[in-house]
Scaffold this active site. Structure first.
Site, PDB file in Angstrom:
ATOM      1  N   GLU A   1      -0.897   1.354  -3.114  1.00 21.84           N
ATOM      2  CA  GLU A   1       0.216   0.800  -2.364  1.00 21.84           C
ATOM      3  C   GLU A   1       1.012  -0.044  -3.354  1.00 21.84           C
ATOM      4  OE1 GLU A   1      -1.112  -1.345   1.057  1.00 21.84           O
ATOM      5  OE2 GLU A   1       0.900  -2.127   1.440  1.00 21.84           O
TER       6      GLU A   1
ATOM      7  N   ARG B   1     -16.531  -0.371  -4.118  1.00 17.46           N
ATOM      8  CA  ARG B   1     -15.516  -1.067  -4.878  1.00 17.46           C
ATOM      9  C   ARG B   1     -16.120  -1.691  -6.118  1.00 17.46           C
ATOM     10  NH1 ARG B   1     -10.771  -3.633  -3.267  1.00 17.46           N
ATOM     11  NH2 ARG B   1     -10.229  -2.340  -1.534  1.00 17.46           N
TER      12      ARG B   1
ATOM     13  N   LYS C   1      -5.367  -8.351  -4.292  1.00 19.85           N
ATOM     14  CA  LYS C   1      -3.975  -8.365  -4.730  1.00 19.85           C
ATOM     15  C   LYS C   1      -3.234  -9.578  -4.179  1.00 19.85           C
ATOM     16  CE  LYS C   1      -3.071  -3.745  -4.089  1.00 19.85           C
ATOM     17  NZ  LYS C   1      -2.210  -2.562  -3.994  1.00 19.85           N
TER      18      LYS C   1
HETATM   19  P1  ATP Z   1      -4.964  -3.864  -0.482  1.00 15.32           P
HETATM   20  O1  ATP Z   1      -5.756  -5.094  -0.215  1.00 15.32           O
HETATM   21  O2  ATP Z   1      -3.523  -4.113  -0.677  1.00 15.32           O
HETATM   22  O3  ATP Z   1      -5.282  -2.683   0.391  1.00 15.32           O
HETATM   23  P2  ATP Z   1      -6.205  -2.331  -2.526  1.00 15.32           P
HETATM   24  O4  ATP Z   1      -6.843  -2.968  -3.712  1.00 15.32           O
HETATM   25  O5  ATP Z   1      -7.003  -1.540  -1.588  1.00 15.32           O
HETATM   26  O6  ATP Z   1      -5.444  -3.496  -1.890  1.00 15.32           O
HETATM   27  P3  ATP Z   1      -4.520  -0.022  -2.950  1.00 15.32           P
HETATM   28  O7  ATP Z   1      -3.218   0.028  -3.618  1.00 15.32           O
HETATM   29  O8  ATP Z   1      -4.597   0.417  -1.548  1.00 15.32           O
HETATM   30  O9  ATP Z   1      -5.005  -1.493  -3.077  1.00 15.32           O
HETATM   31  O10 ATP Z   1      -5.588   0.729  -3.836  1.00 15.32           O
HETATM   32  C1  ATP Z   1      -5.387   2.014  -4.340  1.00 15.32           C
HETATM   33  C2  ATP Z   1      -6.699   2.699  -4.540  1.00 15.32           C
HETATM   34  O11 ATP Z   1      -7.532   1.949  -5.423  1.00 15.32           O
HETATM   35  C3  ATP Z   1      -7.450   2.834  -3.235  1.00 15.32           C
HETATM   36  O12 ATP Z   1      -7.930   4.153  -3.134  1.00 15.32           O
HETATM   37  C4  ATP Z   1      -8.557   1.846  -3.341  1.00 15.32           C
HETATM   38  O13 ATP Z   1      -9.668   2.290  -2.657  1.00 15.32           O
HETATM   39  C5  ATP Z   1      -8.803   1.763  -4.848  1.00 15.32           C
HETATM   40  N1  ATP Z   1      -9.313   0.434  -5.198  1.00 15.32           N
HETATM   41  C6  ATP Z   1      -8.737  -0.749  -4.950  1.00 15.32           C
HETATM   42  N2  ATP Z   1      -9.503  -1.763  -5.361  1.00 15.32           N
HETATM   43  C7  ATP Z   1     -10.609  -1.219  -5.906  1.00 15.32           C
HETATM   44  C8  ATP Z   1     -11.800  -1.739  -6.512  1.00 15.32           C
HETATM   45  N3  ATP Z   1     -11.997  -3.043  -6.645  1.00 15.32           N
HETATM   46  N4  ATP Z   1     -12.720  -0.853  -6.956  1.00 15.32           N
HETATM   47  C9  ATP Z   1     -12.526   0.463  -6.832  1.00 15.32           C
HETATM   48  N5  ATP Z   1     -11.450   1.016  -6.271  1.00 15.32           N
HETATM   49  C10 ATP Z   1     -10.488   0.195  -5.811  1.00 15.32           C
HETATM   50 MG    MG Z   2      -5.659  -0.486   0.182  1.00 20.04          MG
END
Ligand code: ATP
Ligand code: MG
Length: 571
Positions: A37, A262, A272
């Site tokens: 996102e 994660r 974020k």
């Molecule tokens: P938000 O809190 O805004 O949802 P987010 O970290 O999930 O934040 P996204 O932009 O939705 O942000 O993440 C993009 C992709 O990265 C998603 O598929 C998410 O699952 C993966 N991702 C985000 N954070 C992690 C993490 N700490 N470890 C592994 N994958 C991650």
């Molecule tokens: Mg997300």
């Protein structure tokens, strides 16, 4: 870092895909996506997801899309889009012509929503957000059906079209799926599919005033792009039944959602929202501050793409959340730079040394090895002269017991140069501060060895004063002073910011070959660590270096200790 590609360890995702291929599922296709996102910069957690998605595609001869999941109209998205594209490319991955935006599918999603309405599977609801929450029930109590749940298909279609046309104010109506208000999984209790929001979107402008919710949108995005395996983090496990339900109602391609843990890193926050707060409120110097866990921060700090990909291979993928020691990330960059970074000499806290028996005005070029780990890196010339700098820390007037470096009357080696012996300490008359040392050198020890076989206990790095290049050097420590700054929900994580995470040394002296060091080059400053030119503050007028990481390898120590422990247990 191993130059040969490490055998990737088996993991449950690879096993699933291997099985799928064996059974001819998806006609043998493997197609993944990375769907950020664009509401912030990517961090090391995202790097794990990027390496996983692109890595899996590469490994199975498949494809991986980069898709911006831009279903929430928010501000400043363009900056984030740009940075995400740069970061994924920098990590070494390529999506060819498959860069997509979820917002490009808004029209299609809208058509699918009308299909659900026509099938009696969705309805327009007039409850406001608070009422929807109240009707939903809890984990132990079933929810209540909305009084608007049994509207006719015609009425629903009419209202939904008028929602789109902008006839209603924000928050007054939603489109909801008609599933089951007593379902044990709360996500299945008539979830909202669309909300009214009169907001400007970075790509679609004012075209839309209804926006799809994540659960409705995400599966459709995957389906439209022909994704076969939709890899996401564990918090979406409870959403999988809904992901599947939506796709089952429509006559469309149905990808398989698979959840993985994660990445959490010690001494780091990964949310974020919190990272944005650190940037916005000036706790750090932008998203690419070298202390930030963002990919752009790691890049500015001197991390290489190889080191991050290596890290991602090492941590693997699991089904259970855990915290990875940040020392492991540091281990990965050390492994890489130990093999690949040229060695140089630099003095961070200079102490002047005058070699009293070295002729005034004489200069000589001494040979120095560029990389003991890589013979092909060759040697370079380092100038030597009568006045030098050494580190203040390498001299003690009154040396404690285990201090083997320079002291009055003591002889040490200057790396690649000569043995020197301290004969006098010159102090400021008023303050008593040491101003310079007077030393003698032994011309017979040129290159660093004594023909008579006498030994010294220390080898110091040094820089010739008249040849030295001035620089500022920035040393970093962890941004947080506790392993899990987010753990205590009662406390603000900002209380745990390490006040000493940045030390700026303004009077550093570098060997002259560093005068044309470039951004993105990595160096080892002997005995001090790995360093790189700072991309933000370094200029033609002023060289600024960042320390990527010190030489001390705590992770290697931990691994050694663990191996020893295991050996003991075996016995
Ligand atoms: P938000 O809190 O805004 O949802 P987010 O970290 O999930 O934040 P996204 O932009 O939705 O942000 O993440 C993009 C992709 O990265 C998603 O598929 C998410 O699952 C993966 N991702 C985000 N954070 C992690 C993490 N700490 N470890 C592994 N994958 C991650
Ligand atoms: Mg997300």
């Amino acid at each position: 870092m191993p130059n040969e590609k490490p055998e990737k360890p088996a993991n449950f995702i690879r096993n699933i895909i291997t099985e799928d291929l064996k059974h001819g599922k998806n006609d043998g296709r493997v197609h993944t996506r990375f769907p950020p996102e664009p509401n912030g910069y990517l961090h090391i957690g995202h790097a794990k997801a990027i390496c996983l998605n692109f890595g899996i595609a590469e490994e199975f001869g498949g494809k991986c899309n980069l898709r911006f999941d831009d279903t929430n109209p928010t501000k400043e998205e363009e900056e984030y889009v740009r940075s995400i594209i740069e970061d994924v490319h920098w990590l070494g991955f390529d999506w060819e012509d498959r860069l997509f935006y979820a917002s490009d599918y808004f029209e299609k999603m809208y058509e699918y929503a009308e299909q659900l309405i026509k099938k009696g599977k969705a309805f327009v609801c007039d409850l406001n957000a608070e009422e929807v929450r109240q009707y939903r029930g809890t984990l132990t109590e079933p929810g209540k059906e909305s009084p608007y749940r049994n509207r006719s298909v015609e009425e629903n279609l009419d209202l939904f079209r008028r929602m789109r046309a902008g006839e209603f104010p924000d928050g007054t109506r939603t489109l909801r799926a008609k599933i089951d208000m007593s379902h044990p999984n709360l996500n299945m209790r008539d979830p909202v599919m669309y909300r009214i929001l009169h907001a400007n979107h970075h790509r679609t402008g004012d075209k839309w005033c209804i926006y799809p919710m994540y659960d409705w949108a995400h599966g459709l995005e995957d389906s439209i792009e022909g994704i076969t395996h939709s890899l996401c983090t564990l918090e979406f496990e409870d959403h999988r039944p809904l992901y599947d339900w939506f796709l089952e109602q429509l006559d469309v391609h149905h990808p398989q959602q698979i959840e993985f843990a994660r990445l959490n890193l010690s001494y780091t926050i990964m949310s974020k929202r919190k990272l944005l707060e650190l940037v916005r409120d000036g706790y750090v110097d932008g998203w690419d501050d070298p202390r930030m866990p963002t990919i752009s921060g790691l890049r500015r700090r001197g991390y290489t793409p190889e080191s991050i990909r290596y890290f991602s291979d090492l941590i693997g993928v699991a089904k259970r959340d855990s915290v990875v020691d940040i020392a492991m990330l540091e281990y990965c960059i050390r492994e890489d730079l130990n093999k690949n970074a040229p060695r140089r000499m630099a003095v961070l806290k200079p102490l002047k040394v005058v070699i009293t028996n070295y002729p005034e005005g004489k200069e000589e070029d001494l040979d120095a090895i560029n990389n003991p780990e890589d013979a092909s890196a060759g040697t370079r010339k380092v100038p030597f002269s009568r006045v030098l700098y050494i580190e203040q820390d390498d001299f003690r007037e009154d040396p404690p017991k285990k201090f083997f470096r320079l002291a009055p009357g003591r002889e040490v080696r200057l790396r690649y140069a000569y043995f020197i012996k301290c004969v006098d300490v010159v102090k400021d008359e008023n303050t008593g501060e040491i101003k310079e040392l007077h030393c003698t050198y032994d011309p017979a020890t040129r290159g660093g060895d004594a023909p008579d076989g006498r030994k010294v206990k220390a080898t110091l790095h040094w820089v010739s004063a008249m040849h030295a290049v001035d620089a500022e050097v920035r040393l970093y420590d962890r941004l947080f002073s506790v392993p899990d700054p987010g753990a205590d929900k009662e406390k603000d994580y900002k209380e745990f910011i390490n006040p000493n995470s940045l030390e700026i040394l303004e009077n550093c002296k570098l060997e002259p070959s560093l005068s044309n060091a470039k951004v993105s080059e990595n160096y080892q400053f002997e005995r001090l660590g790995y360093f790189c030119v700072d991309s933000k503050y370094s200029s033609a007028e002023k060289l600024v270096f960042n320390r990527t990481v010190s030489l001390k390898d705590t992770w290697a120590k931990i691994k050694k200790a663990m191996a020893e422990e295991a050996r003991k247990k075996k016995k």
